[in-house]
Scaffold this active site. Structure first.
Site, mmCIF file in Angstrom:
data_model
loop_
_atom_site.group_PDB
_atom_site.id
_atom_site.type_symbol
_atom_site.label_atom_id
_atom_site.label_comp_id
_atom_site.label_asym_id
_atom_site.label_seq_id
_atom_site.Cartn_x
_atom_site.Cartn_y
_atom_site.Cartn_z
ATOM 1 N N LYS A 104 0.864 -1.185 0.000
ATOM 2 C CA LYS A 104 0.000 0.000 0.000
ATOM 3 C C LYS A 104 0.900 1.234 0.000
ATOM 4 O O LYS A 104 1.621 1.494 0.968
ATOM 5 C CB LYS A 104 -0.916 0.004 1.215
ATOM 6 C CG LYS A 104 -1.886 1.185 1.252
ATOM 7 C CD LYS A 104 -2.802 1.096 2.455
ATOM 8 C CE LYS A 104 -3.776 2.247 2.502
ATOM 9 N NZ LYS A 104 -4.653 2.186 3.700
ATOM 10 N N LYS B 271 -2.027 -1.638 -3.855
ATOM 11 C CA LYS B 271 -2.896 -0.458 -3.818
ATOM 12 C C LYS B 271 -2.040 0.791 -3.885
ATOM 13 O O LYS B 271 -1.103 0.923 -3.079
ATOM 14 C CB LYS B 271 -3.719 -0.479 -2.528
ATOM 15 C CG LYS B 271 -4.635 0.710 -2.330
ATOM 16 C CD LYS B 271 -5.373 0.625 -1.006
ATOM 17 C CE LYS B 271 -6.287 1.818 -0.825
ATOM 18 N NZ LYS B 271 -6.987 1.795 0.476
#
Length: 326
Positions: A199, A252
């Site tokens: 992330k 992500k």
């Protein structure tokens, strides 16, 4: 050695839509899509998110309707993000048995059964008054190890309420191990963990922070989210999460990190998930509203590119719409 022109004519297989469909190397399916949804405590009607046209902060009732529509379209899963009426420094509403996500989980588990997979975001930023992903030290830094205790408690609350998959998104060191130990110790060994393993500290999250009301009140999240300059670090994070018990791993954002999606796909033998985040959604919707791009074609092309890069599952705010189209 391959033939040359005029014997080699690749255009033969592009002549008609039926031929192109027949030889397509990459395909989308509704079951590969997950719909992120927001449920807010204390509102009487769903509230539109200004920066994300078509996305709402749901009431419990409107969430149930949206979930039914997604399941009927064949969407593979939903992931819940909660917005409590009251926030505090500890994010107390996150593991409250009567917290908004736990109530919504019970609603959807009762309504949908096995029609689709109910997932949860497991973090603190939506619940804390400071907007950060963990507990703070007196000096204002995130206390990694104290935060792990909160994550373990949230995981238990979500599993008890019916979550099939919990998704720790805070990027704390050791978060998957702490959650796995807590779940297994309480008899929830069947609850899966989707590791938000890769992330990035991305500028693409802005609209989400409006939707989830979780913008940091000071500083940013670069001390725990990954530096966009780094790629090798992604695999280290992935392998750490797998060693700690993650069942799936996520990259992500998706669109600006397709190279990372491919590297992760090539390195692991578990499902790879990619999150087409709010900024990606908002940019396409805004450009389409201006008439600068073909909205429907751009949506499909963006999702095909994520799938082509190696993602098995894609989180996208267009999940229901695209599932119906497919």
């Amino acid at each position: 050695m391959s033939a040359q022109f005029p014997a080699a004519r690749p255009r033969r297989l592009r002549r008609t839509p039926a031929l192109r469909r027949l030889v397509a190397e990459t395909r989308l399916a509704p079951a590969d899509l997950v719909l992120p949804v927001f449920v807010k405590e204390g509102i009487a009607e769903p509230q539109p998110v200004a920066s994300m046209p078509g996305v709402f902060q749901h009431t419990r009732d409107s969430l149930r309707k949206a979930a039914h529509e997604a399941a009927e379209a064949g969407v593979g899963g939903l992931i819940l993000f909660g917005i409590p009426a009251e926030k505090d420094a500890a994010g107390s509403a996150a593991d409250d048995p009567d917290g908004i996500v736990q109530l919504a989980l019970r609603d959807l588990s009762s309504d949908l059964g096995d029609a689709t997979v109910i997932m949860t975001d497991l973090c603190l930023d939506e619940y804390t008054d400071h907007g950060h992903c963990g507990l703070l030290t007196p000096s204002g830094e995130i206390d990694n190890d104290a935060t792990l205790e909160r994550y373990a408690s949230i995981a238990l609350a979500q599993a008890e309420a019916g979550a099939a998959v919990v998704g720790p998104s805070g990027m704390m060191d050791g978060q998957v191990a702490a959650i796995r130990e807590a779940l297994d110790g309480a008899g929830y060994s069947g609850t899966a963990i989707l590791g938000y393993s890769v992330k990035y500290a991305s500028a693409y999250y802005g609209p989400f922070r409006e939707a989830a009301e979780c913008a940091p009140q000071f500083g940013d999240r670069s001390t725990h989210q990954q530096d966009p300059a780094n790629a090798d670090e992604s695999l280290r994070e992935v392998f750490l999460d797998l060693d700690e018990g993650a069942d799936m791993v996520m990259v992500k954002p998706a669109g600006a990190y397709l190279d990372i999606v491919r590297r992760v796909r090539d390195a692991v033998d578990v499902p790879v998930v990619a999150y087409q985040v709010s900024g990606e959604y908002a940019m396409i919707e805004a450009a389409a509203e201006k008439g600068w791009i073909d909205r429907d074609r751009t949506i499909m092309e963006s999702l095909l590119s994520i799938r082509r890069a190696g993602a098995d599952i894609t989180l996208t705010y267009w999940a229901t719409e695209v599932a119906r189209r497919l």
